[in-house]
Design a protein around this motif. Structure first.
Motif, PDB file in Angstrom:
ATOM      1  N   LEU A   1     -31.729  -0.711  11.832  1.00 62.32           N
ATOM      2  CA  LEU A   1     -31.560   0.699  12.208  1.00 62.32           C
ATOM      3  C   LEU A   1     -30.282   0.604  13.465  1.00 62.32           C
ATOM      4  CD1 LEU A   1     -34.962   2.294  12.675  1.00 62.32           C
ATOM      5  CD2 LEU A   1     -33.267   2.751  11.072  1.00 62.32           C
ATOM      6  N   PRO A   2     -28.872   0.258  12.871  1.00 59.94           N
ATOM      7  CA  PRO A   2     -28.101   0.253  13.777  1.00 59.94           C
ATOM      8  C   PRO A   2     -27.469   1.527  14.113  1.00 59.94           C
ATOM      9  CG  PRO A   2     -27.292  -0.097  11.639  1.00 59.94           C
ATOM     10  CD  PRO A   2     -28.723  -0.195  11.609  1.00 59.94           C
ATOM     11  N   ASP A   3     -26.762   1.797  15.528  1.00 58.04           N
ATOM     12  CA  ASP A   3     -26.350   3.007  15.658  1.00 58.04           C
ATOM     13  C   ASP A   3     -25.327   3.474  14.930  1.00 58.04           C
ATOM     14  OD1 ASP A   3     -27.836   3.256  18.156  1.00 58.04           O
ATOM     15  OD2 ASP A   3     -26.611   2.139  19.218  1.00 58.04           O
ATOM     16  N   GLU A   4     -25.101   4.840  14.600  1.00 59.09           N
ATOM     17  CA  GLU A   4     -24.182   5.261  13.864  1.00 59.09           C
ATOM     18  C   GLU A   4     -22.532   4.968  14.299  1.00 59.09           C
ATOM     19  OE1 GLU A   4     -26.765   6.926  15.000  1.00 59.09           O
ATOM     20  OE2 GLU A   4     -28.037   7.794  13.253  1.00 59.09           O
ATOM     21  N   LYS A   5     -21.566   4.756  13.554  1.00 57.09           N
ATOM     22  CA  LYS A   5     -20.392   4.506  14.080  1.00 57.09           C
ATOM     23  C   LYS A   5     -19.666   6.019  13.880  1.00 57.09           C
ATOM     24  CE  LYS A   5     -20.927   0.495  15.035  1.00 57.09           C
ATOM     25  NZ  LYS A   5     -20.928  -0.124  16.468  1.00 57.09           N
ATOM     26  N   GLY A   6     -18.815   6.323  14.886  1.00 61.25           N
ATOM     27  CA  GLY A   6     -17.821   7.478  14.522  1.00 61.25           C
ATOM     28  C   GLY A   6     -18.008   8.745  15.531  1.00 61.25           C
TER      29      GLY A   6
END
Length: 336
Positions: A331-336
């Motif tokens: 569950l990585p952090d969302e990019k952008g």
């Protein structure tokens, strides 16, 4: 359970703070939109008997919460909607929460009535109890998600962060031998640890740099506000969320906030979340800071063993670290 979150700005005048749930369009001609000013007395007549007590709380400025007994309101098509209201005053903001209690509440009332009239057999009652339990659990999960939606509307925390907090907490609780229901409860309750941030002013909550002393004092109010929002619930999961919201910044040595609890006086659910929240927050990039290297985060956790954190839970956290890391990778952090 759907919640309409409002701020009182005058007598029978309210500001819509978060996206309104769909049921408001069924029961009101008022156009509820985020940032719009609305009146409730014409569409929700029951509130006329509740508002005098609510006004006393709002005008007094004292912290606290009062609730209105549930009521049933029908829409134009004859569908019944069970509703409840809660007034609260948190950190200078007079708030009103209108809740749709859901089908489980309506079904529960029907079952009670049928049972009183001896119209259900024992087998039918058992079946209805099973169905009702499933509906209640579904409602509890929806309530948790709705409350998080309200909180995340203003907070900069990522969706991945709050999901990880729930899974980390469930993992530790499972290692402690908790029941399946308690595991479900902490998985749903832990992500609500920072729900009180909905009552923190934007200039503090969204500040892109370090907080000064006064801003830090204001930010620390979120634990108390979250506790007030979630207190006095008969739902086990919400009661656990209350304990976590008000207790996750307490410290094992008694030097935390808001109540300076120490040791096992801090609920174990809050002690678990205190560890995983610090681990995940420091390991993550935010607009006001870069992510820390994991070794630095782990060093801090170890150094705070027995001071900030429960020493036995810290030891268990390190035993479970390989599984903790797997959750973080999944569950990585969302990019952008």
């Amino acid at each position: 359970m759907d919640i309409l979150l409002l701020e009182r700005i005058g007598e029978d005048r309210f500001l819509v703070l978060a996206p309104p749930p769909a049921w408001t369009g069924k029961l009101s001609q008022t156009g509820f939109k985020v940032g719009s000013e609305v009146s409730l007395s014409e569409d929700f007549l029951v509130l006329d008997t509740f508002f005098p007590d609510a006004e006393d709380l709002w005008i007094s400025g004292r912290e606290g919460t009062i609730s209105c007994d549930p009521w049933i309101q029908s829409d134009a098509e004859g569908r019944e909607w069970p509703l409840a209201a809660r007034a609260m005053h948190s950190d200078g903001k007079p708030l009103l929460l209108l809740e749709h209690l859901g089908e489980s509440y309506t079904r529960q009332q029907q079952i009670h009535q049928l049972a009183r009239e001896n119209m259900l057999s024992k087998d039918e009652l058992e079946l209805e109890v099973h169905r009702r339990t499933a509906l209640i659990r579904k409602g509890e999960e929806e309530l948790a998600h709705r409350l998080l939606d309200v909180s995340n509307w203003r907070d900069e925390e990522t969706g991945a962060h709050i999901r990880r907090i729930g899974l980390y907490s469930e993992l530790i609780a499972k290692a402690l031998g908790w029941s399946l229901q308690d595991l479900d409860d902490i998985r749903l309750a832990a992500p609500m640890h920072d729900i009180g941030k909905v009552g923190i002013p934007d200039y503090v909550l969204l500040k892109p740099g370090r907080l000064d002393t006064e801003e830090r004092r204001i930010m620390e109010r979120h634990a108390f506000i979250g506790g007030e929002m979630l207190k006095s619930s008969e739902i086990r999961m919400i009661e656990m969320a209350h304990q976590i919201a008000i207790g996750h910044h307490e410290k094992w040595n008694g030097q935390g906030y808001p109540n300076q609890l120490a040791g096992e006086a801090i609920p174990i659910s809050a002690r678990i979340v205190a560890i995983v929240d610090v681990y995940d927050a420091l390991s993550s990039e935010r607009i006001y800071k870069p992510a820390w290297p994991e070794e630095k985060v782990l060093e801090l956790l170890q150094n705070e063993r027995g001071a900030h954190f429960d020493p036995e839970l810290i030891d268990l956290f390190f035993e479970l670290l390989p599984e903790i890391r797997k959750i973080r990778l999944q569950l990585p952090d969302e990019k952008g």
